[in-house]
Write a protein that holds these residues in place. Sequence first.
Motif, mmCIF file in Angstrom:
data_model
loop_
_atom_site.group_PDB
_atom_site.id
_atom_site.type_symbol
_atom_site.label_atom_id
_atom_site.label_comp_id
_atom_site.label_asym_id
_atom_site.label_seq_id
_atom_site.Cartn_x
_atom_site.Cartn_y
_atom_site.Cartn_z
ATOM 1 N N GLY A 90 -24.448 -16.656 9.950
ATOM 2 C CA GLY A 90 -23.928 -17.117 11.262
ATOM 3 C C GLY A 90 -22.881 -16.231 11.651
ATOM 4 N N ILE A 91 -22.677 -16.308 13.203
ATOM 5 C CA ILE A 91 -21.543 -15.383 13.682
ATOM 6 C C ILE A 91 -20.362 -16.081 14.340
ATOM 7 C CG2 ILE A 91 -21.304 -13.399 15.484
ATOM 8 C CD1 ILE A 91 -24.331 -12.676 14.853
ATOM 9 N N GLU A 92 -20.725 -16.838 15.402
ATOM 10 C CA GLU A 92 -19.504 -17.161 16.221
ATOM 11 C C GLU A 92 -18.581 -18.196 15.499
ATOM 12 O OE1 GLU A 92 -18.007 -15.620 18.748
ATOM 13 O OE2 GLU A 92 -19.969 -14.467 18.841
ATOM 14 N N GLY A 93 -19.380 -19.322 15.087
ATOM 15 C CA GLY A 93 -18.757 -20.275 14.026
ATOM 16 C C GLY A 93 -17.963 -19.621 13.046
ATOM 17 N N THR A 94 -18.809 -18.826 12.265
ATOM 18 C CA THR A 94 -18.315 -18.078 11.081
ATOM 19 C C THR A 94 -17.190 -17.342 11.352
ATOM 20 O OG1 THR A 94 -20.520 -18.384 10.209
ATOM 21 C CG2 THR A 94 -19.234 -17.180 8.862
ATOM 22 N N LYS A 95 -17.110 -16.663 12.391
ATOM 23 C CA LYS A 95 -15.979 -15.845 12.594
ATOM 24 C C LYS A 95 -14.748 -16.741 12.960
ATOM 25 C CE LYS A 95 -14.593 -14.487 16.797
ATOM 26 N NZ LYS A 95 -14.670 -13.999 18.076
ATOM 27 N N ASP A 96 -14.819 -17.801 13.557
ATOM 28 C CA ASP A 96 -13.463 -18.610 13.789
ATOM 29 C C ASP A 96 -12.999 -19.333 12.339
ATOM 30 O OD1 ASP A 96 -13.765 -18.425 16.312
ATOM 31 O OD2 ASP A 96 -15.053 -20.028 16.865
#
Lengths: 429, 429
Positions: free
Chosen positions: A83-89
């Motif tokens: 995952g990208i955005e949620g994982t980044k947060d």
Amino acid sequence: MKQQINIGMLGLGTVGSGVFQVLKENQEELEKRSGLPILIKSIVVRELEKERLVEVPSELLSTDAASVVNDPDIDIVVEVMGGIEGTKDLLLTAFRNGKSVVTANKDLIAEHGDELTLEATRNGCDFLYEASVGGGIPIIRPLRKDLAGNRIHEVMGIVNGTTNYILTRMTQSGMAFEDALKEAQDLGYAEANPASDVEGWDAGRKIAIVASLAFNSRVNFPDVDTEGITSITARDIEYAKELGYAIKLIGCAKETDTGKISAQVFPALVPLDHPLASVNGAYNAIFVRGNAIGQAMFLGLGAGQMPTASAVVGDIVEAVRNFHAGTRGKFLVDCYHKKEVQSSLENHHRFYLRMEVADQAGVLGAIAGKIGQHDVSIQTMFQKWADNQTAEIVVITHETREGALRDALNELSDMPHVKAIKQTLRVVN
Amino acid sequence: MKQQINIGMLGLGTVGSGVFQVLKENQEELEKRSGLPILIKSIVVRELEKERLVEVPSELLSTDAASVVNDPDIDIVVEVMGGIEGTKDLLLTAFRNGKSVVTANKDLIAEHGDELTLEATRNGCDFLYEASVGGGIPIIRPLRKDLAGNRIHEVMGIVNGTTNYILTRMTQSGMAFEDALKEAQDLGYAEANPASDVEGWDAGRKIAIVASLAFNSRVNFPDVDTEGITSITARDIEYAKELGYAIKLIGCAKETDTGKISAQVFPALVPLDHPLASVNGAYNAIFVRGNAIGQAMFLGLGAGQMPTASAVVGDIVEAVRNFHAGTRGKFLVDCYHKKEVQSSLENHHRFYLRMEVADQAGVLGAIAGKIGQHDVSIQTMFQKWADNQTAEIVVITHETREGALRDALNELSDMPHVKAIKQTLRVVN
């Protein structure tokens, strides 16, 4: 002084299960090597009730990722859920809470590597991602450490196991692309939606990551010019073989003489006596060229549960050592340059062209002449077959600027004698 | 807080000159990567007046090694002069004076690795020796860090470039050993006294070093059973080729099922489709097998001025980073186990035998029978030639305990029909 290190895992899929298993199997050695006992305190999964690849005590499982990255008892967050955005947060929160992070998530790093590295540095945390490129093959740490004495000129190789498996099967048994893809899917090597692999995006993300470290300048995924293998036919494989080449999906990052970076992924003809030509199946191999080392190659399984877990656990050991020794977050910023990424039209390659033309006298000469007008010089040109109206010809060019070749192809396709340009591939020297 | 790092170099031969050159050429990048400017403050040489491979300001040169390891302004001692006892004393003094040490000296580490590591740890200093094995190829740091998640089962490969050059020449042009050695000496690949390379001692020292790190248990050079390449004839090379093999000098360290270590260097038949078979000339290649990674291979130039300098300068960058970040000497002890090194007679291999026997009916049967009495099973046995009295036969055995094979050979050589056992080589699977 900590008495033990608590791990919070985000994800328990293929790689996560491998990490769980390696931490368990090699527990004693890992404690000796890192200096502290390593305990898994919680594992975040999507569904609590599900058949797992490993046996996990149910009290470790939760579905609440936010509580893990906020749990004051967790020292290291191991992110293997993707995952990208949620994982980044989630990982930014982990850093703000003082946790070190180990991840295998190439998509995330290839898009947000700078932001994550900055937040890790600000909070004195380790941020390690050896598993993001090449599965178990050491390449991230070698670029940062072992090869730090060099000016790196080039990093290139086979960095996607799925496409390498497909191309290997096409080569070994003359299969069509669709059949080899189907087989790879049946065996679990390719996903139901294979686009990320077969379009070269996965390889492009990995090239973005290694280019950033090799040239000390951030290269993001959109900077990488990617081309996949969906257009490769059994015929191309066969012709390549006749000419003494294998077709491989190559990822390639170079620093040019003018200090710009070029980053590309493309299927290419590789000479059969080149070491990459015999890297088959799910194996990956990465060449690094530098001004001191000359060249070195790293080879191994580029994906899969246990090889990837090997890299993740290697990073966990380093993160634990740093807790133990009080040396966390002491790395320097890797990307201290801002180098321009040049258009791949500026790159120089040899090219393989396959086209269908009218089977008439003088056509080959006309084509050769048109190509020559663009300063593209032909090394080999021959006719493969002809029926009453159509002939198929194959051309290998000398090294030429990609932009010049594209201009020549545009004009060629407008020529009345040229029926179709069926294939354009690069040729590795 | 230090404003710069001062280096004292011991030695300015081939590798030393390379280190000097890389530090100069890559100066700006090295400062960014390590955090501090790196200056060479003094260089110890044997003779002040001598033609050098690099241009060095004469005020840097001295002949007094003791004053360098005692100079309070020196932060890192870079040892590239070789030698064992005297060099060890100098480095022990350097550690006692709080200096970090980077060395390329495999002889020293293979004999006194424990003592030096202990003294470095006691004094909170770094002790780095990536260049001691495999020239520029990263292998020491990968074993300590990248692969730290694994239980390593085996490390094996080609770790001596000189013998690989000689065997490659013998294979490619049918040269005799002596002629290939002479050529290697003329080209500077082999020394005037080639014993250390051709007897397998150099490879044995490297295997001792990697075995110590792979199995976390000290293996010293005398523990390694070494056999060189001086007995290899053009005929063996030719027969091996006919059978589908290349002959390579292999270094090999394994952990057995019973937790013992086996460490050997020997010339062996390697199947032509094995990746090591195509590692030619001065290249080295090292395979590592572990319970998570499966297998990985590292390939590159295993010796030479610049590749070795690449590894030395990589270590210098790490040592400088550790000064900059205040993280010096924070490594754990690598050899925390005490595992027994087993006699190579206990190891299992396939064998290639070449012998001259009486050209009489029944002789092959008698030999096969004698070998069989020792539970050595024959895979292939054939006659290469015969004159009136003598026949030459070649035997390939199935995998067998080396001790059993030796016993069989002892009895064979006493048989009246056996004129001479001309060659005994291992066969890699």
